[in-house]
Design a protein around this motif. Structure first.
Motif, PDB file in Angstrom:
ATOM      1  N   GLU A  46     -13.351 -59.581 -24.750  1.00  0.00           N
ATOM      2  CA  GLU A  46     -12.583 -58.599 -23.966  1.00  0.00           C
ATOM      3  C   GLU A  46     -11.993 -59.314 -22.752  1.00  0.00           C
ATOM      4  O   GLU A  46     -12.704 -60.047 -22.065  1.00  0.00           O
ATOM      5  CB  GLU A  46     -13.532 -57.459 -23.533  1.00  0.00           C
ATOM      6  N   ASN A  47     -10.695 -59.078 -22.501  1.00  0.00           N
ATOM      7  CA  ASN A  47     -10.093 -59.722 -21.318  1.00  0.00           C
ATOM      8  C   ASN A  47      -9.868 -58.741 -20.163  1.00  0.00           C
ATOM      9  O   ASN A  47      -9.301 -59.119 -19.142  1.00  0.00           O
ATOM     10  CB  ASN A  47      -8.782 -60.448 -21.683  1.00  0.00           C
ATOM     11  N   ASP A  62      -9.653 -54.736 -32.506  1.00  0.00           N
ATOM     12  CA  ASP A  62      -9.124 -53.568 -31.787  1.00  0.00           C
ATOM     13  C   ASP A  62      -8.536 -54.048 -30.458  1.00  0.00           C
ATOM     14  O   ASP A  62      -8.711 -53.420 -29.424  1.00  0.00           O
ATOM     15  CB  ASP A  62     -10.250 -52.535 -31.565  1.00  0.00           C
ATOM     16  N   SER A  97     -17.097 -48.526 -29.275  1.00  0.00           N
ATOM     17  CA  SER A  97     -17.286 -49.045 -30.638  1.00  0.00           C
ATOM     18  C   SER A  97     -18.539 -49.922 -30.724  1.00  0.00           C
ATOM     19  O   SER A  97     -19.297 -49.841 -31.697  1.00  0.00           O
ATOM     20  CB  SER A  97     -16.044 -49.798 -31.114  1.00  0.00           C
ATOM     21  N   GLY A 142     -13.379 -43.969 -24.654  1.00  0.00           N
ATOM     22  CA  GLY A 142     -12.879 -44.989 -25.579  1.00  0.00           C
ATOM     23  C   GLY A 142     -11.832 -44.442 -26.521  1.00  0.00           C
ATOM     24  O   GLY A 142     -11.317 -43.338 -26.315  1.00  0.00           O
ATOM     25  N   PHE A 143     -11.549 -45.224 -27.549  1.00  0.00           N
ATOM     26  CA  PHE A 143     -10.427 -44.906 -28.423  1.00  0.00           C
ATOM     27  C   PHE A 143     -10.813 -44.757 -29.888  1.00  0.00           C
ATOM     28  O   PHE A 143      -9.999 -44.373 -30.706  1.00  0.00           O
ATOM     29  CB  PHE A 143      -9.359 -46.003 -28.290  1.00  0.00           C
ATOM     30  N   THR A 144     -12.044 -45.095 -30.236  1.00  0.00           N
ATOM     31  CA  THR A 144     -12.425 -45.040 -31.650  1.00  0.00           C
ATOM     32  C   THR A 144     -12.973 -43.655 -31.995  1.00  0.00           C
ATOM     33  O   THR A 144     -13.652 -43.024 -31.196  1.00  0.00           O
ATOM     34  CB  THR A 144     -13.489 -46.125 -31.947  1.00  0.00           C
ATOM     35  N   ASP A 168      -9.295 -64.223 -23.086  1.00  0.00           N
ATOM     36  CA  ASP A 168      -8.296 -63.967 -24.127  1.00  0.00           C
ATOM     37  C   ASP A 168      -8.868 -64.370 -25.489  1.00  0.00           C
ATOM     38  O   ASP A 168      -9.230 -65.536 -25.694  1.00  0.00           O
ATOM     39  CB  ASP A 168      -7.048 -64.798 -23.792  1.00  0.00           C
ATOM     40  N   CYS A 169      -8.917 -63.415 -26.400  1.00  0.00           N
ATOM     41  CA  CYS A 169      -9.541 -63.699 -27.702  1.00  0.00           C
ATOM     42  C   CYS A 169      -8.843 -64.833 -28.447  1.00  0.00           C
ATOM     43  O   CYS A 169      -9.476 -65.555 -29.207  1.00  0.00           O
ATOM     44  CB  CYS A 169      -9.575 -62.439 -28.555  1.00  0.00           C
ATOM     45  N   GLY A 219     -11.747 -56.514 -28.385  1.00  0.00           N
ATOM     46  CA  GLY A 219     -11.288 -55.291 -27.717  1.00  0.00           C
ATOM     47  C   GLY A 219     -12.435 -54.318 -27.577  1.00  0.00           C
ATOM     48  O   GLY A 219     -12.630 -53.423 -28.407  1.00  0.00           O
TER      49      GLY A 219
HETATM   50  C1  LIG Z   1      -8.042 -50.015 -27.664  1.00  0.00           C
HETATM   51  S1  LIG Z   1      -9.000 -50.891 -26.537  1.00  0.00           S
HETATM   52  C2  LIG Z   1     -10.523 -51.083 -27.364  1.00  0.00           C
HETATM   53  C3  LIG Z   1     -11.225 -49.791 -27.578  1.00  0.00           C
HETATM   54  C4  LIG Z   1     -12.672 -49.897 -27.965  1.00  0.00           C
HETATM   55  N1  LIG Z   1     -12.890 -50.683 -29.159  1.00  0.00           N
HETATM   56  C5  LIG Z   1     -13.271 -48.502 -28.128  1.00  0.00           C
HETATM   57  O1  LIG Z   1     -14.044 -48.279 -29.073  1.00  0.00           O
HETATM   58  O2  LIG Z   1     -12.982 -47.656 -27.301  1.00  0.00           O
HETATM   59  C6  LIG Z   1      -8.279 -52.482 -26.602  1.00  0.00           C
HETATM   60  C7  LIG Z   1      -8.970 -53.493 -25.701  1.00  0.00           C
HETATM   61  O3  LIG Z   1      -8.536 -54.798 -26.080  1.00  0.00           O
HETATM   62  C8  LIG Z   1      -8.497 -55.611 -24.939  1.00  0.00           C
HETATM   63  N2  LIG Z   1      -7.606 -56.750 -25.223  1.00  0.00           N
HETATM   64  C9  LIG Z   1      -6.262 -56.726 -25.427  1.00  0.00           C
HETATM   65  N3  LIG Z   1      -5.789 -57.960 -25.653  1.00  0.00           N
HETATM   66  C10 LIG Z   1      -6.875 -58.780 -25.618  1.00  0.00           C
HETATM   67  C11 LIG Z   1      -7.027 -60.178 -25.764  1.00  0.00           C
HETATM   68  N4  LIG Z   1      -5.976 -60.975 -26.005  1.00  0.00           N
HETATM   69  N5  LIG Z   1      -8.265 -60.706 -25.677  1.00  0.00           N
HETATM   70  C12 LIG Z   1      -9.341 -59.915 -25.418  1.00  0.00           C
HETATM   71  N6  LIG Z   1      -9.251 -58.574 -25.266  1.00  0.00           N
HETATM   72  C13 LIG Z   1      -8.037 -58.009 -25.356  1.00  0.00           C
HETATM   73  C14 LIG Z   1      -7.970 -54.676 -23.852  1.00  0.00           C
HETATM   74  O4  LIG Z   1      -8.279 -55.112 -22.557  1.00  0.00           O
HETATM   75  C15 LIG Z   1      -8.619 -53.349 -24.223  1.00  0.00           C
HETATM   76  O5  LIG Z   1      -9.786 -53.108 -23.487  1.00  0.00           O
END
Ligand SMILES: C[S@@+](CC[C@H](N)C(=O)[O-])C[C@H]1O[C@@H](n2cnc3c(N)ncnc32)[C@H](O)[C@@H]1O
Length: 273
Positions: free
Chosen positions: A87-88, A143, A70, A37-39, A122-123, A64
């Protein structure tokens, strides 16, 4: 959500000032090592505290989720609360099924007793449905996509869903694109304030990744999406999301070319300076 309690208690979970020290509990590092992940660990400690202070009659909403790092941190010790995750499965060239499988495995391992409701899609489409989340949102962690429009809409579209007092945590907030979007939204919405900025000192800072900002929302009048914000939301859902999908597809086919284009296009908006 008592946002003051969050800001008062946050330093208790760190060795010193959270801006410059690590969390006391080493478990966040262990989770980080196990779940892709990224957090960062500092961020995970903050998310967990936010969930701890969330009242039972309010919900936690994360945008996200990726593979669940996270969310796995957020729910720890907070199993009686209600968590929504949107999440999409679009970014990072994720093959939807593969990413979903990993997310589910991680939730099974770390969140089996927690009430995590995954809303796939899509959020900006999902959040426009006022009935989808069954409680006011007391904590909101954004995120998701990191563009100006997405960050602007991430505040505008969630506002009607928020509790009368809510905590908003925004990841990658040291990036200029996030500042600009927040400045623009907050200038016309005085119910919102930025309370803490835990900024990154370098790209992918070991403590704060690309920065976490904590905002507070206190409602003084009923929230409603304005006509111009609704038009922007429609643009995001119907036009921008298709462009994003195409870009990720091209990225998978021509990774070098797309990486170069991305570097040029995003250089100014996503750099930690
Ligand atoms: C940086 S990552 C999230 C990292 C995560 N929170 C973690 O702790 O590792 C961003 C995520 O947002 C999702 N995402 C981007 N645009 C989105 C949208 N419009 N609706 C839902 N999810 C979305 C992406 O598919 C991706 O998996």
């Amino acid at each position: 959500m008592d946002t003051n309690a969050f800001f008062e208690q946050a330093p208790d979970h760190f060795h010193g000032d959270p801006a410059h020290t690590e969390p006391i509990d080493p478990w966040w590092d262990e989770l980080k090592a196990d779940v892709t992940g990224f957090t960062s660990s500092n961020e995970l400690a903050m998310l967990n505290l936010a969930a701890k202070l969330l009242p039972e009659d309010e919900a936690y909403l994360e945008i996200g989720t990726f593979k669940g790092r996270s969310m796995c941190a957020t729910v720890r010790g907070n199993e009686s609360k209600t968590f929504y995750a949107m999440e999409n499965f679009l970014e990072f060239g994720m093959a939807g099924i593969e990413a979903r499988t990993e997310l589910m495995q991680n939730l099974e391992k770390y969140a089996v007793d927690a009430d995590v409701r995954l809303l796939e899609g899509d959020c900006f489409k999902l959040m426009a449905d006022p009935k989808l989340i069954d409680k006011p949102v007391g904590v909101y962690f954004y995120d998701g996509e990191h563009t100006f429009v997405a960050h602007f809409l991430s505040l505008a579209v969630v506002e009607p869903l928020l509790a009368d007092e809510a905590l908003i945590l925004v990841d990658d907030a040291t990036w200029p694109v996030v500042h600009r979007a927040h400045q623009k939204y907050l200038a016309k919405n005085p119910e919102w304030t930025i309370v803490e900025k835990w900024d990154a000192k370098v790209d992918n800072d070991p403590m704060w990744a690309n920065g976490l900002h904590a905002l507070k929302f206190v409602r003084t009048e009923p929230s409603k999406l304005t006509t111009s914000h609704e038009l922007l939301r429609k643009y995001q859902v119907h036009v921008q999301s298709r462009i994003n999908r195409l870009a990720w597809k091209l990225g998978a086919k021509f990774p070098r070319v797309m990486k170069t284009i991305e570097r040029i296009v995003l250089a100014g908006s996503r750099a930690v300076k």
